[in-house]
Write a protein that holds these residues in place. Structure first.
Motif, PDB file in Angstrom:
ATOM      1  N   UNK A   1      19.660  17.334  18.266  1.00 33.29           N
ATOM      2  CA  UNK A   1      19.383  16.427  17.105  1.00 33.29           C
ATOM      3  C   UNK A   1      19.721  16.697  16.097  1.00 33.29           C
ATOM      4  N   UNK A   2      20.195  16.016  14.904  1.00 33.02           N
ATOM      5  CA  UNK A   2      21.112  15.903  13.962  1.00 33.02           C
ATOM      6  C   UNK A   2      20.246  15.821  12.813  1.00 33.02           C
ATOM      7  N   UNK A   3      20.270  16.520  11.769  1.00 29.47           N
ATOM      8  CA  UNK A   3      20.148  15.837  10.147  1.00 29.47           C
ATOM      9  C   UNK A   3      21.567  14.945   9.549  1.00 29.47           C
ATOM     10  N   UNK A   4      21.452  14.382   8.706  1.00 32.43           N
ATOM     11  CA  UNK A   4      22.260  13.575   8.861  1.00 32.43           C
ATOM     12  C   UNK A   4      23.409  14.179   7.819  1.00 32.43           C
ATOM     13  N   UNK A   5      23.735  15.324   7.083  1.00 39.10           N
ATOM     14  CA  UNK A   5      24.056  16.657   6.645  1.00 39.10           C
ATOM     15  C   UNK A   5      24.613  16.812   7.339  1.00 39.10           C
ATOM     16  N   UNK A   6      23.916  17.639   8.597  1.00 35.44           N
ATOM     17  CA  UNK A   6      24.734  17.882   9.523  1.00 35.44           C
ATOM     18  C   UNK A   6      26.009  16.672  10.464  1.00 35.44           C
ATOM     19  N   UNK A   7      25.539  16.146  10.086  1.00 39.38           N
ATOM     20  CA  UNK A   7      25.991  14.936  11.187  1.00 39.38           C
ATOM     21  C   UNK A   7      27.796  15.021  10.523  1.00 39.38           C
ATOM     22  N   UNK A   8      27.422  14.772   9.331  1.00 34.85           N
ATOM     23  CA  UNK A   8      28.737  14.613   8.413  1.00 34.85           C
ATOM     24  C   UNK A   8      29.360  15.746   8.840  1.00 34.85           C
ATOM     25  N   UNK A   9      28.435  17.057   8.402  1.00 32.15           N
ATOM     26  CA  UNK A   9      29.813  17.967   8.816  1.00 32.15           C
ATOM     27  C   UNK A   9      31.037  18.267  10.129  1.00 32.15           C
TER      28      UNK A   9
ATOM     29  N   UNK B   1      13.134   2.253  -1.684  1.00 32.91           N
ATOM     30  CA  UNK B   1      14.317   1.861  -1.175  1.00 32.91           C
ATOM     31  C   UNK B   1      15.641   2.092  -1.552  1.00 32.91           C
ATOM     32  N   UNK B   2      15.739   2.085  -2.743  1.00 29.04           N
ATOM     33  CA  UNK B   2      16.736   2.578  -3.847  1.00 29.04           C
ATOM     34  C   UNK B   2      17.098   3.639  -3.858  1.00 29.04           C
ATOM     35  N   UNK B   3      15.940   4.287  -3.704  1.00 29.75           N
ATOM     36  CA  UNK B   3      16.198   6.331  -3.243  1.00 29.75           C
ATOM     37  C   UNK B   3      16.837   6.414  -1.908  1.00 29.75           C
ATOM     38  N   UNK B   4      16.167   6.158  -1.042  1.00 29.41           N
ATOM     39  CA  UNK B   4      16.942   6.594   0.141  1.00 29.41           C
ATOM     40  C   UNK B   4      18.395   5.838   0.023  1.00 29.41           C
ATOM     41  N   UNK B   5      17.777   4.544   0.287  1.00 29.06           N
ATOM     42  CA  UNK B   5      20.191   3.943   0.043  1.00 29.06           C
ATOM     43  C   UNK B   5      20.632   5.203  -1.483  1.00 29.06           C
ATOM     44  N   UNK B   6      20.447   5.431  -1.533  1.00 26.60           N
ATOM     45  CA  UNK B   6      21.206   6.197  -3.179  1.00 26.60           C
ATOM     46  C   UNK B   6      21.328   7.506  -1.964  1.00 26.60           C
ATOM     47  N   UNK B   7      20.587   7.556  -1.323  1.00 28.71           N
ATOM     48  CA  UNK B   7      20.634   9.919  -1.235  1.00 28.71           C
ATOM     49  C   UNK B   7      21.605  10.423   0.041  1.00 28.71           C
ATOM     50  N   UNK B   8      21.389   8.124   0.735  1.00 34.71           N
ATOM     51  CA  UNK B   8      22.379   8.555   2.103  1.00 34.71           C
ATOM     52  C   UNK B   8      23.861   8.462   1.455  1.00 34.71           C
ATOM     53  N   UNK B   9      24.165   8.147   0.271  1.00 34.43           N
ATOM     54  CA  UNK B   9      25.744   8.161  -0.821  1.00 34.43           C
ATOM     55  C   UNK B   9      25.457   9.249  -0.837  1.00 34.43           C
ATOM     56  N   UNK B  10      24.393  10.429  -1.145  1.00 33.29           N
ATOM     57  CA  UNK B  10      24.872  11.005  -1.821  1.00 33.29           C
ATOM     58  C   UNK B  10      25.489  12.245  -0.964  1.00 33.29           C
TER      59      UNK B  10
ATOM     60  N   UNK C   1      11.395  13.748   3.607  1.00 35.64           N
ATOM     61  CA  UNK C   1      11.592  12.564   2.893  1.00 35.64           C
ATOM     62  C   UNK C   1      13.195  13.267   2.638  1.00 35.64           C
ATOM     63  N   UNK C   2      14.207  13.732   3.784  1.00 36.08           N
ATOM     64  CA  UNK C   2      15.255  14.372   4.734  1.00 36.08           C
ATOM     65  C   UNK C   2      15.863  13.366   5.478  1.00 36.08           C
ATOM     66  N   UNK C   3      16.687  13.336   5.101  1.00 36.87           N
ATOM     67  CA  UNK C   3      17.895  12.513   6.390  1.00 36.87           C
ATOM     68  C   UNK C   3      18.288  12.568   7.691  1.00 36.87           C
ATOM     69  N   UNK C   4      18.123  12.104   8.839  1.00 39.08           N
ATOM     70  CA  UNK C   4      18.315  12.306  10.236  1.00 39.08           C
ATOM     71  C   UNK C   4      18.910  11.300  10.886  1.00 39.08           C
TER      72      UNK C   4
ATOM     73  N   UNK D   1      25.948   7.400  12.845  1.00 31.95           N
ATOM     74  CA  UNK D   1      24.873   7.932  12.383  1.00 31.95           C
ATOM     75  C   UNK D   1      24.137   6.861  11.910  1.00 31.95           C
ATOM     76  N   UNK D   2      22.995   6.821  12.758  1.00 34.82           N
ATOM     77  CA  UNK D   2      21.731   5.541  12.386  1.00 34.82           C
ATOM     78  C   UNK D   2      21.321   6.731  11.630  1.00 34.82           C
TER      79      UNK D   2
END
Length: 425
Positions: A221-229, A257-266, A127-130, A119-120
């Protein structure tokens, strides 16, 4: 690691991959491996749970190869059972035929044995990841231009082609232009545009002839959280890529940028995903260092996507290793070159990365279209050894056995799955 890697150079053969008109593709005198299916009963029973269907393309590619040892070996596997493998990585899913980064594309990748799916990751206005390959690709990967209320929010509205002035059609629509709810109302389509389009519909209708719109009716299309599931449910692992923002950071004044990188891991932590199943990636070296320093359990498998190839020296590779990088991922062309006899061999980049103790992943197989014209950007260093689609398997063979990559991104994972299973990787 994704899987146990092969010792670098263990299979080198001076008769390997001759590229003359008659024999450049198949001059192996001895096979690199024992191609017989020597699975233990325990191993076989475990793999039965992950059996997959590869469809006709791998066999088509094998049949398209010139006669030789590799073709003979690969043909012997045509009627065996195939299983999911971490060597096969779904690049944006399976975008050779399915709209990239959609539910349907990810499901297709899993059905073709991709053990890891990408997932790119980018972000919306709220500010939601997709999952999108680029923050500003909605005009080519979705139907946003066909929805007036959303098209009006694009960074650059659609401008039709002007034949008199000689200007192409243009548009720029970003995930950061719209909210997650608005993003979820879009349909994914094949990534393409028609520069001669005079209407949004014409502009969006530009799929290359070697791809297809058959499965592009309305990709989910998917949010990042949906892609994880979804990927978890498909029994695959994860390789999210943090995309470089197309907007100035910090976004909206406070999203760094740090918030963004951390949010993906979170989002993996919130989903209870074991860090050993996640290979976070970035072209931005600072993102990789951030994960190494702040999320070491995830940073241990962080992948540095090295595209510029400004330095292929051993000193450069050793400097990456000293900073905690364990895995580099350059494009295919950076790992391969031709020797004096026009045979495909590992490049200096590949040799020095291995010498420094780095693992290697590469991208992206079957993205360049038909290989009859030399393989395009992804094969630029070996153009003279590429002449037909069957050569895809020769390239894959060198990457696996001579370079010793640990995984290969592919736009059609069935091909890589077939090869990995056949070679018992």
């Amino acid at each position: 690691m994704l899987l146990a890697t092969l010792p670098f150079g263990a299979s080198a053969n001076s008769d390997h991959h001759n590229s003359s008109a008659q024999s450049h593709k198949q001059s192996h005198k001895q096979p690199h491996y024992d191609w017989s299916d020597k699975w233990s009963d325990k191993h076989k029973n475990k793999r039965k749970r992950d059996a997959v269907q590869l469809g006709p393309r791998p066999t088509y590619l094998v049949n398209d190869m010139d006669a030789g040892t590799l073709k003979t070996a690969l043909k012997q596997c045509e009627n065996r059972s195939f299983y999911k493998t971490d060597f096969s990585i779904g690049h944006r899913g399976a975008p050779l035929q399915f709209p990239e980064h959609t539910k349907e594309s990810y499901e297709a990748a899993a059905s073709m044995g991709a053990g890891i799916i990408e997932c790119d990751v980018t972000f919306t206005k709220d500010k939601q990841l997709v999952c999108r390959h680029s923050q500003c690709d909605l005009h080519t990967t979705t139907n946003i231009l066909a929805i007036p209320e959303l098209a009006s929010k694009c960074s650059a509205p659609f401008t039709p082609a002007d034949a008199v002035a000689g200007t192409p059609a243009t548009a720029t629509c970003c995930t950061s232009d719209i909210t997650l709810q608005e993003f979820k109302s879009l349909c994914g389509k094949m990534d393409a545009s028609n520069p001669n389009g005079t209407t949004p519909e014409e502009y969006m209708d530009g799929t290359a002839a070697w791809r297809t719109d058959l499965y592009s009716t309305c990709g989910t299309v998917l949010s990042h959280a949906e892609s994880i599931q979804l990927i978890k449910g498909l029994g695959a692992k994860f390789t999210p890529e943090l995309k470089s923002p197309s907007v100035s950071m910090p976004f909206d004044g406070d999203y760094s940028q740090a918030d963004y990188a951390q949010q993906m891991i979170d989002e993996y932590k919130a989903a209870g995903i074991n860090p050993k199943q996640v290979w976070p990636q970035s072209f931005d070296f600072d993102d990789v260092l951030y994960w190494i320093e702040n999320e070491p359990r995830f940073g241990k498998q962080a992948v540095f996507l090295d595209e510029t190839i400004d330095d292929d020296s051993l000193a450069y590779m050793e400097s990456l290793k000293r900073q905690g990088v364990q895995i580099v991922a350059p494009p295919i062309w950076a790992l391969l070159t031709l020797d004096s006899e026009n045979r495909i061999v590992p490049s200096d980049y590949a040799i020095n990365a291995k010498a420094a103790g780095l693992d290697i992943i590469t991208w992206s197989l079957e993205r360049a279209g038909p290989l009859a014209t030399g393989g395009g950007w992804y094969h630029q260093t070996i153009t003279d050894a590429i002449s037909k689609d069957g050569d895809t398997l020769i390239v894959l063979d060198v990457l696996a056995k001579d370079v010793g990559v640990m995984g290969v991104f592919s736009d059609w994972p069935a091909t890589t799955t077939y090869y990995a299973n056949c070679m018992n990787l």
